[in-house]
Design a protein around this motif. Structure first.
Motif, short mmCIF file in Angstrom:
data_model
loop_
_atom_site.label_atom_id
_atom_site.label_comp_id
_atom_site.label_asym_id
_atom_site.label_seq_id
_atom_site.Cartn_x
_atom_site.Cartn_y
_atom_site.Cartn_z
N GLY A 96 47.18 102.67 -44.07
CA GLY A 96 45.93 103.31 -44.48
C GLY A 96 46.10 104.79 -44.74
O GLY A 96 45.67 105.32 -45.78
N ARG A 97 46.74 105.48 -43.82
CA ARG A 97 46.93 106.93 -43.98
C ARG A 97 47.80 107.26 -45.19
O ARG A 97 47.46 108.15 -46.00
N SER A 98 48.92 106.58 -45.32
CA SER A 98 49.86 106.95 -46.38
C SER A 98 49.35 106.56 -47.76
O SER A 98 49.58 107.28 -48.73
N THR A 131 41.53 98.61 -40.00
CA THR A 131 41.59 97.17 -39.72
C THR A 131 42.32 96.46 -40.86
O THR A 131 42.57 97.04 -41.92
N ALA A 132 42.63 95.19 -40.63
CA ALA A 132 43.25 94.39 -41.69
C ALA A 132 42.34 94.34 -42.92
O ALA A 132 42.81 94.43 -44.06
N ALA A 133 41.04 94.19 -42.69
CA ALA A 133 40.09 94.11 -43.81
C ALA A 133 40.09 95.39 -44.63
O ALA A 133 40.03 95.36 -45.87
N ALA A 134 40.15 96.53 -43.95
CA ALA A 134 40.14 97.82 -44.64
C ALA A 134 41.41 98.00 -45.47
O ALA A 134 41.36 98.45 -46.62
N ARG A 136 43.37 95.58 -46.54
CA ARG A 136 43.35 94.58 -47.62
C ARG A 136 42.52 95.08 -48.81
O ARG A 136 42.96 94.97 -49.96
N ALA A 137 41.36 95.63 -48.54
CA ALA A 137 40.51 96.13 -49.62
C ALA A 137 41.20 97.26 -50.37
O ALA A 137 41.12 97.35 -51.61
N MET A 138 41.91 98.11 -49.65
CA MET A 138 42.62 99.21 -50.27
C MET A 138 43.75 98.70 -51.17
O MET A 138 43.92 99.15 -52.30
N VAL A 139 44.52 97.74 -50.64
CA VAL A 139 45.62 97.18 -51.42
C VAL A 139 45.10 96.48 -52.67
O VAL A 139 45.66 96.63 -53.77
N GLN A 140 44.04 95.72 -52.53
CA GLN A 140 43.46 95.03 -53.70
C GLN A 140 43.02 96.02 -54.76
O GLN A 140 43.27 95.82 -55.95
N ARG A 141 42.37 97.07 -54.33
CA ARG A 141 41.88 98.07 -55.29
C ARG A 141 43.04 98.77 -55.99
O ARG A 141 43.03 98.96 -57.22
N LEU A 142 44.06 99.16 -55.23
CA LEU A 142 45.19 99.87 -55.82
C LEU A 142 46.02 98.95 -56.71
O LEU A 142 46.54 99.39 -57.75
N THR A 143 46.13 97.69 -56.34
CA THR A 143 46.84 96.73 -57.18
C THR A 143 46.16 96.62 -58.54
O THR A 143 46.83 96.53 -59.59
N ALA A 163 49.84 88.20 -46.73
CA ALA A 163 48.66 87.68 -47.42
C ALA A 163 47.37 88.24 -46.82
O ALA A 163 46.39 88.45 -47.54
N ALA A 164 47.38 88.49 -45.52
CA ALA A 164 46.19 89.02 -44.86
C ALA A 164 45.82 90.40 -45.38
O ALA A 164 44.66 90.83 -45.28
#
Length: 215
Positions: A96-98, A131-134, A136-143, A163-164
């Motif tokens: 999250g931080r990086s 959290t995992a949800a936070a 995940r949302a960040m990775v999805q957006r950046l992807t 996957a999580a």
């Protein structure tokens, strides 16, 4: 037809520094330094594709940014003093931080290439901020904006853990010195092919296909 692009490449490497990595200390140092040399080689061969590296380690004692968007020609090899495994595994906080930091640093860049590489030998267990949800949302957006992610893991459900947090490009390594050597060889080959594909103008999704399956 793909047209060669003149865009910077930002490499973000997030490395587990928890206690269980201690047994792999020498090979982890060697493997990371091989990645550094690969990035430097690519940068020299293709000056129109300048390379930058951010390097973050994490354990229960803290999350450390050892390299912060460092130009490839200024990179120095990692020393034993800079990597001292100890403690637990706050993976989500490190990610999250990086991710937030790098996103802010390059927000004015036009069409940059970003390759995020995560290496851990255990599951998340001590994060407090994310959290995992936070994540995940960040990775999805950046992807969706063209960032690429790879997840290298051992001693846990690697595919499930990745996957999580919405990462599909994964590889499981054997938690031995020999296993680490094999992992970094796969990583090196995949990285070079990825750079070449991006240089030819491929999308991130196409470029990262079969990342860990190069001959």
């Amino acid at each position: 037809m793909n047209t060669p692009l003149c865009t910077p490449v930002y490499n973000l490497i997030i490395l587990d520094e928890s206690g269980s990595m201690g047994a792999l200390h020498p090979t982890t140092l060697s493997g990371f330094n091989e990645i550094v040399q690969t990035i430097q080689t690519s940068s020299r061969q293709f000056p129109q594709q300048p390379q930058f590296v951010s390097f973050v380690t994490f354990n229960g004692s803290g999350i450390r940014t050892i390299l912060d968007k460092q130009p490839a020609h200024q990179l120095r090899l990692l020393t034993a003093d800079q990597y001292q495994p100890n403690g637990s595994t706050p993976l989500f906080d490190a990610m999250g931080r990086s991710l937030m930091r790098l996103e802010l640093q390059i927000e004015t860049e036009s069409n940059p290439t970003v390759l995020v590489s995560i290496l851990t030998d255990g599951e998340e267990n001590t994060s407090r901020e994310f959290t995992a949800a936070a994540v995940r949302a960040m990775v999805q957006r950046l992807t969706q904006t063209g960032w690429s992610f790879t997840y290298m893991g051992a001693n846990h459900s690697v595919e499930g853990a990745a996957a999580a947090i919405a990462i599909t490009n994964t590889v499981r390594f054997v938690h031995t010195p020999e296993g680490m050597v094999q992992l970094f060889e796969k990583e090196r080959k995949g990285r070079m092919v990825y750079y070449e594909k991006k240089r030819r103008g491929m999308s991130s999704r196409d470029a990262e296909a079969d990342y860990f399956s190069q001959p």
